[in-house]
Design a protein around this motif. Structure first.
Motif, short mmCIF file in Angstrom:
data_model
loop_
_atom_site.label_atom_id
_atom_site.label_comp_id
_atom_site.label_asym_id
_atom_site.label_seq_id
_atom_site.Cartn_x
_atom_site.Cartn_y
_atom_site.Cartn_z
N ARG A 81 0.86 -1.20 0.00
CA ARG A 81 0.00 0.00 0.00
C ARG A 81 0.88 1.23 0.00
NH1 ARG A 81 -2.62 3.96 3.56
NH2 ARG A 81 -1.17 3.35 5.21
N VAL A 82 0.46 2.23 -0.76
CA VAL A 82 1.14 3.52 -0.75
C VAL A 82 0.09 4.62 -0.63
CG1 VAL A 82 2.61 5.13 -2.03
CG2 VAL A 82 3.03 2.68 -2.19
N SER A 83 0.36 5.62 0.18
CA SER A 83 -0.56 6.74 0.32
C SER A 83 0.22 8.04 0.34
CB SER A 83 -1.37 6.61 1.62
OG SER A 83 -2.20 7.74 1.81
N TYR A 84 -0.04 8.88 -0.65
CA TYR A 84 0.58 10.21 -0.71
C TYR A 84 -0.41 11.16 -1.39
CZ TYR A 84 3.58 14.12 -2.06
OH TYR A 84 4.11 15.37 -2.22
N ASN A 85 -0.68 12.27 -0.76
CA ASN A 85 -1.60 13.25 -1.33
C ASN A 85 -1.05 14.63 -1.02
OD1 ASN A 85 -3.71 14.97 -2.02
ND2 ASN A 85 -5.29 13.52 -1.38
N LYS A 86 -0.50 15.27 -2.05
CA LYS A 86 0.14 16.57 -1.86
C LYS A 86 -0.83 17.61 -1.34
CE LYS A 86 3.45 19.65 -4.10
NZ LYS A 86 4.25 19.90 -5.33
N ALA A 87 -2.12 17.45 -1.70
CA ALA A 87 -3.12 18.41 -1.22
C ALA A 87 -3.37 18.27 0.27
CB ALA A 87 -4.43 18.23 -1.99
N VAL A 88 -3.06 17.09 0.82
CA VAL A 88 -3.25 16.86 2.25
C VAL A 88 -1.97 17.14 3.02
CG1 VAL A 88 -3.78 15.10 3.99
CG2 VAL A 88 -5.06 15.18 1.84
N ASP A 89 -0.86 16.59 2.55
CA ASP A 89 0.42 16.77 3.21
C ASP A 89 1.52 16.60 2.17
OD1 ASP A 89 2.85 16.38 4.72
OD2 ASP A 89 1.59 16.03 6.47
N VAL B 21 2.58 5.15 20.79
CA VAL B 21 1.15 5.10 20.53
C VAL B 21 0.75 6.14 19.49
CG1 VAL B 21 -1.13 5.41 21.56
CG2 VAL B 21 0.63 4.15 22.80
N SER B 22 1.39 7.32 19.56
CA SER B 22 1.10 8.37 18.59
C SER B 22 1.48 7.94 17.18
CB SER B 22 1.86 9.65 18.96
OG SER B 22 1.40 10.17 20.19
N ASN B 23 2.56 7.19 17.05
CA ASN B 23 2.96 6.69 15.74
C ASN B 23 1.90 5.77 15.15
OD1 ASN B 23 5.33 8.09 15.99
ND2 ASN B 23 6.56 6.33 16.59
N LYS B 24 1.31 4.91 15.98
CA LYS B 24 0.24 4.03 15.51
C LYS B 24 -0.98 4.85 15.11
CE LYS B 24 1.63 0.13 18.46
NZ LYS B 24 1.25 -0.73 19.60
N LEU B 25 -1.27 5.88 15.90
CA LEU B 25 -2.40 6.75 15.58
C LEU B 25 -2.20 7.43 14.23
CD1 LEU B 25 -5.03 8.14 16.48
CD2 LEU B 25 -3.64 9.84 17.67
N LEU B 26 -0.96 7.86 13.95
CA LEU B 26 -0.64 8.51 12.69
C LEU B 26 -1.00 7.62 11.51
CD1 LEU B 26 0.90 11.09 11.57
CD2 LEU B 26 2.91 9.62 11.48
N VAL B 27 -0.69 6.33 11.61
CA VAL B 27 -0.96 5.39 10.52
C VAL B 27 -2.47 5.25 10.29
CG1 VAL B 27 -0.76 2.98 9.78
CG2 VAL B 27 1.19 4.13 10.83
N HIS B 28 -3.24 5.11 11.36
CA HIS B 28 -4.68 4.92 11.21
C HIS B 28 -5.38 6.20 10.75
CE1 HIS B 28 -4.60 0.84 12.63
NE2 HIS B 28 -3.96 1.19 13.72
N ILE B 29 -4.86 7.35 11.16
CA ILE B 29 -5.39 8.62 10.65
C ILE B 29 -5.22 8.67 9.13
CG2 ILE B 29 -4.94 11.11 10.56
CD1 ILE B 29 -6.51 10.38 13.01
N ASN B 30 -4.04 8.24 8.66
CA ASN B 30 -3.80 8.22 7.22
C ASN B 30 -4.72 7.24 6.50
OD1 ASN B 30 -1.94 6.34 5.14
ND2 ASN B 30 -2.15 8.50 4.61
N LEU B 31 -4.94 6.06 7.10
CA LEU B 31 -5.83 5.08 6.48
C LEU B 31 -7.24 5.65 6.32
CD1 LEU B 31 -4.69 1.84 8.34
CD2 LEU B 31 -4.53 2.25 5.89
N ALA B 32 -7.71 6.36 7.35
CA ALA B 32 -9.04 6.98 7.27
C ALA B 32 -9.05 8.07 6.20
CB ALA B 32 -9.42 7.57 8.63
N MET B 33 -7.98 8.86 6.14
CA MET B 33 -7.88 9.92 5.14
C MET B 33 -7.90 9.33 3.73
SD MET B 33 -7.45 13.21 4.45
CE MET B 33 -6.70 14.06 5.86
N GLN B 34 -7.11 8.28 3.50
CA GLN B 34 -7.04 7.65 2.19
C GLN B 34 -8.39 7.07 1.78
OE1 GLN B 34 -4.32 4.34 1.88
NE2 GLN B 34 -4.08 4.59 -0.32
N MET B 35 -9.08 6.44 2.74
CA MET B 35 -10.37 5.83 2.45
C MET B 35 -11.39 6.89 2.05
SD MET B 35 -12.73 3.61 5.04
CE MET B 35 -13.14 5.08 5.98
N LEU B 36 -11.43 8.01 2.78
CA LEU B 36 -12.36 9.08 2.46
C LEU B 36 -12.04 9.69 1.10
CD1 LEU B 36 -12.49 10.75 5.98
CD2 LEU B 36 -14.43 9.67 4.83
#
Length: 478
Positions: free
Chosen positions: A32-40, A180-195
């Protein structure tokens, strides 16, 4: 073995190619790869699969070329509003000051409004947060200044380091550790990518998550003030209802000198709830502690590790065991729900309970054909409950307990007293569905289950204890 890499990509041609070559040279597969310049514009997420040895070598290579995300970097965007006179050159002094502090401007917005003043909003990219206080003191000598809360602002003013800024805010609110914050970062990205893939704007969802975290955090410590009430059932039996501002209620049933808990709320309130338990039951620490769980949602199972014996339905036991083994529970089994549930678990410090403590009961092997099916009985002290399993309208494995002699119903989340919520509970219920992936798994079926509960109550005055809100008094006439 799978691993998620949070990488900082240089902003030049061939940056991802270089990372891809690093993985392919080691025989690692990118899943899986997730990159969105408009987001980050800086952060790239890469899910990779390989052996432990291969992934360790990838760590070294990525760090060497400067791609691994540096979590010690405290850079962030500070959004500031300057109240300037609407005259030529009024902004020049502010820009000069910004230049003197070596801050980069990432966002500017201003427009005349028919008054003698303009409101200049500027996003300042700050790599040394300590310099902001000094800057604000100097800026206030020039004009009125207001710092805008970046995470909760209605509009996203700058996206250049969205993930860092957003996760940092949530972590500080809930007091999360770096790991724990690092794990949160990954799941935040997964939610962002899904939306993003669904063509949905993510910012309303992420604003709701922020407010959800703020509600959780603002209710901790001295601000944890649950509503507590005691309800007499017989001369030797009473039920204490504990209603936290966020999460499920907890019932404490005392009958014939025995104690039974029902549901346990969020894990982030562990210390606060322990104080309540010890106040209500002075020998709490020395007694054998038994709890019955109505269903396997995170806001009902957060404190299960405190208990010695956990009584559940067979399906709930299966779900809790899967979570302990690192597998998906009922909520996470839906890919659309998974990121949100994991975010909720991280924010509330949820830890799966050891299944050795769990006693599954009412092994109903028959297929559930009715909204509510009787699967057995449960006796406790003077109380004699008929146990019904719902068809899964709220969550598979959900149970309802009805005592026809004493006219008590314990209904979990299938039926709650929505009119009996405190102001804080009502506010929490506005945002909880974002992370709990809606209140019910199948709203239509859950409505049928609620109707089935009321139909099963016989003539008389009933006390209904739902998992949210106050007790419901209900009368059935001839």
């Amino acid at each position: 073995m799978k691993k998620t890499y949070v990488t900082s990509m240089p902003n030049h041609i061939g940056a991802f190619l270089k990372a891809s070559q690093c993985f392919s040279s080691l025989g690692i597969n990118i899943t899986r790869v997730s990159y969105n310049k408009a987001v980050d514009s800086h952060t790239l997420f890469i899910d990779a699969e390989g052996t432990e040895e291969q992934l360790k070598k990838a760590d070294t290579k990525l760090e060497k070329i400067g791609y691994l995300h540096n979590n010690t970097n405290k850079s962030s965007i500070v959004l500031i509003e300057f109240h300037l006179k609407d005259v030529p050159g009024s902004v020049t002094n502010v820009l000069t000051l910004i230049n003197e502090f070596n801050f980069n401007i990432s966002y500017i917005s201003s427009q005349e409004n028919g008054t003698d003043y303009q409101y200049f909003k500027m996003g300042l990219y700050v790599d040394d947060y300590g310099k902001i206080s000094e800057f604000l003191k100097e800026a206030e000598k020039l004009c009125k200044v207001r710092v805008i809360n970046y995470n909760s602002s209605e509009k996203v003013y700058d996206n250049s380091i969205f993930y860092n800024t957003y996760v940092l805010g949530l972590s500080q609110t809930m007091g999360l550790s770096k790991d724990v914050s690092n794990k949160l970062l990954v799941h935040i990205n997964l939610a962002m990518q899904m939306l993003d893939e669904q063509g949905l704007s993510p910012y309303r969802t992420f604003d709701s998550i922020s407010k959800f975290a703020e509600l959780l955090g603002s209710s901790k410590g001295k601000n944890f003030n649950p509503r507590i009430s005691t309800h007499k059932i017989t001369d030797n039996t009473e039920i204490t209802l504990i209603e936290p501002p966020c999460g499920s209620n907890t019932l404490i049933i005392k009958s014939l000198n025995k104690v039974l808990f029902v549901d346990s709320g969020y894990a982030c309130y562990n210390d606060e709830m322990l104080k309540v338990f010890r106040r209500i039951i002075p020998d709490f620490d020395t007694i054998e502690k038994t709890i019955l769980v109505t269903h396997a949602d995170v806001d009902h199972c957060g404190l299960l590790p405190l208990f010695d014996k956990i009584i559940t339905s067979v399906k709930t036991a299966s779900c809790l065991k899967k979570e302990y083994e690192g597998k998906d529970g009922y909520r996470e089994s839906n890919p659309l729900h998974k990121p949100y549930i994991n975010i909720c678990k991280i924010l509330t410090s949820y830890k799966a309970v050891n299944p050795d403590k769990i006693t599954p009961m009412w092994n109903n092997t028959e297929k559930l054909t009715e909204p509510l099916t009787q699967i057995g009985f449960f006796d406790f002290g003077e109380l004699h409950f008929e146990v019904y399993e719902g068809k899964g309208g709220h969550l598979p494995g959900e149970i309802v307990l009805i005592d026809y002699l004493n006219h008590i119903a314990i209904t979990g989340d299938i039926y709650i007293n929505t009119h009996g919520l405190t102001a804080q509970q009502a506010q929490y219920n506005q945002y909880a569905p974002i992370l709990m992936t809606s209140v019910d798994t199948d709203p239509k079926l859950c409505l049928e289950e609620r109707g089935a509960i009321m139909q099963r109550l016989g003539v008389g005055k009933w006390q209904i204890f739902g998992a949210h809100g106050f007790k419901k008094d209900y009368s059935v006439n001839l």
